[in-house]
Design an enzyme around this catalytic site. Structure first.
Site: not given
Ligand code: GRF
Length: 210
Positions: A92, A111, A143
């Protein structure tokens, strides 16, 4: 065929990390996870990695004065671990050119929407609020923008009339777990080419048939 040396960056539960580790263990993915790096010490995914003797690092972003300084530290840790490709699996943080230039065309994100719809956070809630009938997930090269990079793979999920953010997120997550290792395997099989856009157009990803 190359064996990918993966560095997986996480911030939370790490279920996508687990899907990579399972695929690796089941010989569905020619990859070795060389290191898992989290910006949060409490990330559940660190437990999955440690349980499988995968090296882990915690790099709290609050220890760094800028995003660039943070990414310098990430690059150092990834290089030290011998990483060839970086997977953002629920990481994040916005990454900077410091990371992207160190691993050109080798940073991959998962994503939970069909991009370009609903980039950024809370994509599943945004999909419900908009009233789309189909959503899903996207694996793309990263990117400098937020969820704007060339699309490698997508998987569609029907939105049900009684879906909540939780139920839709759970179905999309199941699709993510299938899609991410499969897309990484295409890279391992050297079937993936990023084709630059002509005259300022978007770069696109070509995936060679088996
Ligand atoms: C997933 O939904 C992914 O697409 C997003 O963040 C979430 C991560 O889930 N970027 P996890 O930590 O892999 O369980």
């Amino acid at each position: 065929m190359a064996t990918l040396d993966l560095g997986v960056l996480i911030s939370g539960r790490g279920s996508n990390l687990l899907s990579i580790l399972h695929a690796e263990g089941a010989s569905r993915l020619d990859a070795r996870v060389r290191v898992v790096i989290s910006n949060r010490p409490e990330a559940g995914g660190l437990v999955h990695a440690k349980a499988r003797n995968v090296p882990t690092r915690v790099l709290p972003h609050s220890d760094f004065a800028s995003r660039e300084a943070y990414d310098e530290a990430l690059v150092g840790a990834l290089r030290e671990a011998g990483v060839s490709h970086v997977v953002l699996a629920g990481f994040m943080r916005i990454v900077t050119p410091v990371l992207l230039n160190a691993f050109p065309d080798r940073v991959i994100n998962i994503h939970p929407s069909l991009l370009p719809a609903f980039p950024g956070i809370h994509s599943q809630a945004k999909a419900l609020a908009y009233g789309v009938k189909v959503s899903g997930c996207t694996v793309h090269f990263v990117d400098a923008g937020t969820d704007t990079g060339p699309v490698l793979a997508q998987s569609a999920v029907q939105v049900r009339h009684d879906d909540t953010e939780e139920t839709l997120s759970a179905r999309i997550l199941a699709a993510e777990h299938a899609l991410l290792p499969r897309a990484l395997q295409w890279i391992a099989e050297d079937r993936v080419t990023i084709v630059p856009g002509e005259a300022g157009g978007r770069a696109r990803v070509l995936v060679r048939e088996e």
